[in-house]
Design a protein around this motif. Sequence first.
Motif, PDB file in Angstrom:
ATOM      1  N   THR A  46       1.002  -1.136   0.158  1.00  0.00           N
ATOM      2  CA  THR A  46       0.089  -0.046   0.000  1.00  0.00           C
ATOM      3  C   THR A  46       0.994   1.044  -0.016  1.00  0.00           C
ATOM      4  O   THR A  46       1.832   1.053   0.612  1.00  0.00           O
ATOM      5  CB  THR A  46      -0.805  -0.017   1.340  1.00  0.00           C
ATOM      6  N   ALA A  47       0.638   2.047  -1.178  1.00  0.00           N
ATOM      7  CA  ALA A  47       1.416   3.318  -0.748  1.00  0.00           C
ATOM      8  C   ALA A  47       0.684   4.685  -0.987  1.00  0.00           C
ATOM      9  O   ALA A  47      -0.447   4.666  -2.028  1.00  0.00           O
ATOM     10  CB  ALA A  47       2.459   3.219  -2.172  1.00  0.00           C
ATOM     11  N   THR A  48       1.178   5.641  -0.337  1.00  0.00           N
ATOM     12  CA  THR A  48       0.672   6.895  -0.881  1.00  0.00           C
ATOM     13  C   THR A  48       1.429   8.049  -1.477  1.00  0.00           C
ATOM     14  O   THR A  48       1.160   8.981  -1.834  1.00  0.00           O
ATOM     15  CB  THR A  48       0.120   7.850   0.463  1.00  0.00           C
ATOM     16  N   SER A  49       2.525   7.498  -1.826  1.00  0.00           N
ATOM     17  CA  SER A  49       3.676   8.535  -2.042  1.00  0.00           C
ATOM     18  C   SER A  49       3.692   8.305  -3.895  1.00  0.00           C
ATOM     19  O   SER A  49       4.867   8.420  -4.551  1.00  0.00           O
ATOM     20  CB  SER A  49       5.033   7.814  -1.744  1.00  0.00           C
ATOM     21  N   CYS A  63       7.603   6.095  -3.798  1.00  0.00           N
ATOM     22  CA  CYS A  63       8.910   5.687  -3.215  1.00  0.00           C
ATOM     23  C   CYS A  63       8.697   4.424  -2.413  1.00  0.00           C
ATOM     24  O   CYS A  63       7.382   4.385  -1.611  1.00  0.00           O
ATOM     25  CB  CYS A  63       8.901   7.052  -2.214  1.00  0.00           C
ATOM     26  N   ASN A  65      10.167   1.357   0.098  1.00  0.00           N
ATOM     27  CA  ASN A  65      11.111   1.275   1.358  1.00  0.00           C
ATOM     28  C   ASN A  65      11.931   0.013   0.726  1.00  0.00           C
ATOM     29  O   ASN A  65      11.284  -0.854   0.254  1.00  0.00           O
ATOM     30  CB  ASN A  65      10.255   0.807   2.611  1.00  0.00           C
ATOM     31  N   SER A  69       9.251  -6.316   1.317  1.00  0.00           N
ATOM     32  CA  SER A  69       9.186  -7.584   0.087  1.00  0.00           C
ATOM     33  C   SER A  69       8.963  -7.127  -1.285  1.00  0.00           C
ATOM     34  O   SER A  69       9.373  -8.023  -2.077  1.00  0.00           O
ATOM     35  CB  SER A  69       8.361  -8.495   0.727  1.00  0.00           C
ATOM     36  N   PHE A  96      -2.452  -5.269   1.665  1.00  0.00           N
ATOM     37  CA  PHE A  96      -1.097  -4.846   1.059  1.00  0.00           C
ATOM     38  C   PHE A  96      -0.313  -3.985   2.133  1.00  0.00           C
ATOM     39  O   PHE A  96       0.899  -3.808   1.770  1.00  0.00           O
ATOM     40  CB  PHE A  96      -1.182  -4.083  -0.180  1.00  0.00           C
ATOM     41  N   ARG A 107      -1.772 -11.514  -0.303  1.00  0.00           N
ATOM     42  CA  ARG A 107      -2.303 -10.093  -0.461  1.00  0.00           C
ATOM     43  C   ARG A 107      -3.230  -9.706  -1.413  1.00  0.00           C
ATOM     44  O   ARG A 107      -3.926  -8.923  -1.488  1.00  0.00           O
ATOM     45  CB  ARG A 107      -0.887  -9.221  -0.410  1.00  0.00           C
TER      46      ARG A 107
HETATM   47  C1  LIG Z   1      -1.684   4.353   4.059  1.00  0.00           C
HETATM   48  C2  LIG Z   1      -0.465   3.932   3.849  1.00  0.00           C
HETATM   49  C3  LIG Z   1       0.703   4.355   2.933  1.00  0.00           C
HETATM   50  C4  LIG Z   1       1.750   3.722   2.858  1.00  0.00           C
HETATM   51  N1  LIG Z   1       2.698   4.251   1.653  1.00  0.00           N
HETATM   52  C5  LIG Z   1       3.997   3.703   1.663  1.00  0.00           C
HETATM   53  C6  LIG Z   1       4.737   4.305   0.608  1.00  0.00           C
HETATM   54  O1  LIG Z   1       4.475   5.182  -0.102  1.00  0.00           O
HETATM   55  N2  LIG Z   1       6.184   3.797   0.368  1.00  0.00           N
HETATM   56  C7  LIG Z   1       6.348   2.560   1.201  1.00  0.00           C
HETATM   57  O2  LIG Z   1       7.625   2.017   1.171  1.00  0.00           O
HETATM   58  N3  LIG Z   1       5.536   2.087   2.336  1.00  0.00           N
HETATM   59  C8  LIG Z   1       4.494   2.464   2.174  1.00  0.00           C
HETATM   60  N4  LIG Z   1       3.524   2.051   3.353  1.00  0.00           N
HETATM   61  C9  LIG Z   1       4.009   0.883   4.027  1.00  0.00           C
HETATM   62  C10 LIG Z   1       3.764  -0.308   3.318  1.00  0.00           C
HETATM   63  O3  LIG Z   1       2.263  -0.564   2.650  1.00  0.00           O
HETATM   64  C11 LIG Z   1       4.020  -1.483   4.115  1.00  0.00           C
HETATM   65  O4  LIG Z   1       5.038  -1.344   4.861  1.00  0.00           O
HETATM   66  C12 LIG Z   1       4.423  -2.765   3.442  1.00  0.00           C
HETATM   67  O5  LIG Z   1       3.218  -3.213   2.751  1.00  0.00           O
HETATM   68  C13 LIG Z   1       4.855  -3.762   4.121  1.00  0.00           C
HETATM   69  O6  LIG Z   1       5.677  -4.681   3.311  1.00  0.00           O
HETATM   70  P1  LIG Z   1       6.245  -6.055   3.686  1.00  0.00           P
HETATM   71  O7  LIG Z   1       5.706  -6.565   4.730  1.00  0.00           O
HETATM   72  O8  LIG Z   1       6.130  -6.587   2.297  1.00  0.00           O
HETATM   73  O9  LIG Z   1       7.776  -5.675   3.972  1.00  0.00           O
HETATM   74  C14 LIG Z   1       2.157   2.615   3.597  1.00  0.00           C
HETATM   75  C15 LIG Z   1       1.203   2.015   4.405  1.00  0.00           C
HETATM   76  C16 LIG Z   1       0.138   2.569   4.675  1.00  0.00           C
HETATM   77  C17 LIG Z   1      -1.043   2.041   5.442  1.00  0.00           C
END
Ligand SMILES: Cc1cc2nc3c(=O)[nH]c(=O)nc-3n(C[C@H](O)[C@H](O)[C@H](O)COP(=O)(O)O)c2cc1C
Length: 174
Positions: A46-49, A63, A65, A69, A96, A107
């Motif tokens: 899930t991403a807001t970026s 963007c 991280n 994964s 997600f 997911r």
């Molecule tokens: C609303 C929301 C926005 C998010 N935006 C981002 C983002 O822009 N970039 C990012 O790397 N993680 C973002 N995250 C975190 C990732 O969704 C989360 O860390 C990731 O799904 C965990 O993944 P993993 O278990 O595969 O490592 C966001 C989470 C939420 C709830």
Amino acid sequence: MSAHGRVEADPAALASAESFRAAMRSVAGGVTVITAGAGDDRSGLTATSVVSVCLEPPTVLVCVNRSSSTWPLIQRYRHFGVNVLASHHEHVANQFAGRDGIKGPDRYANADWLSLSTGALILADAIIGIDCEVDESIDRATHSIILGRVKAVHAPDGGDPLLYWRGDFGRLTR
Ligand SMILES: Cc1cc2nc3c(=O)[nH]c(=O)nc-3n(C[C@H](O)[C@H](O)[C@H](O)COP(=O)(O)O)c2cc1C
């Protein structure tokens, strides 16, 4: 107040990680799911970026991280999907985000997916689905700024957007 407004210095406002995090929580935004990988070798986040970069050529950025994964899958498969979520997709956003320990292909449960051009998975009833090929990846500290060249767009009539603001999902009212 003068014609150009009053300017005061506020030394207490110097940014810390905590004040920056709190500041960014106040930026309301749409919610997307980034899909990556294929078959059992699939994950997403899930991403807001997500931001539009330019129209010619059509390019978006997200963007990601590097410890997630999803990051290695984007680097290996060189494609990803950007899915703008509708208000009824809160469960997809939670899946997600990895809530309740949901990982990898799990997911993608409880939603329908399709493939357009690159093989990236697109949410069938997203507000908009954007199918991207990786153009460039720029590392900055913990994250990569991933530039995607848009290869296809899926535009069903997806309804109202899901929003995120101050740690909670919300809906648009107007
Ligand atoms: C609303 C929301 C926005 C998010 N935006 C981002 C983002 O822009 N970039 C990012 O790397 N993680 C973002 N995250 C975190 C990732 O969704 C989360 O860390 C990731 O799904 C965990 O993944 P993993 O278990 O595969 O490592 C966001 C989470 C939420 C709830």
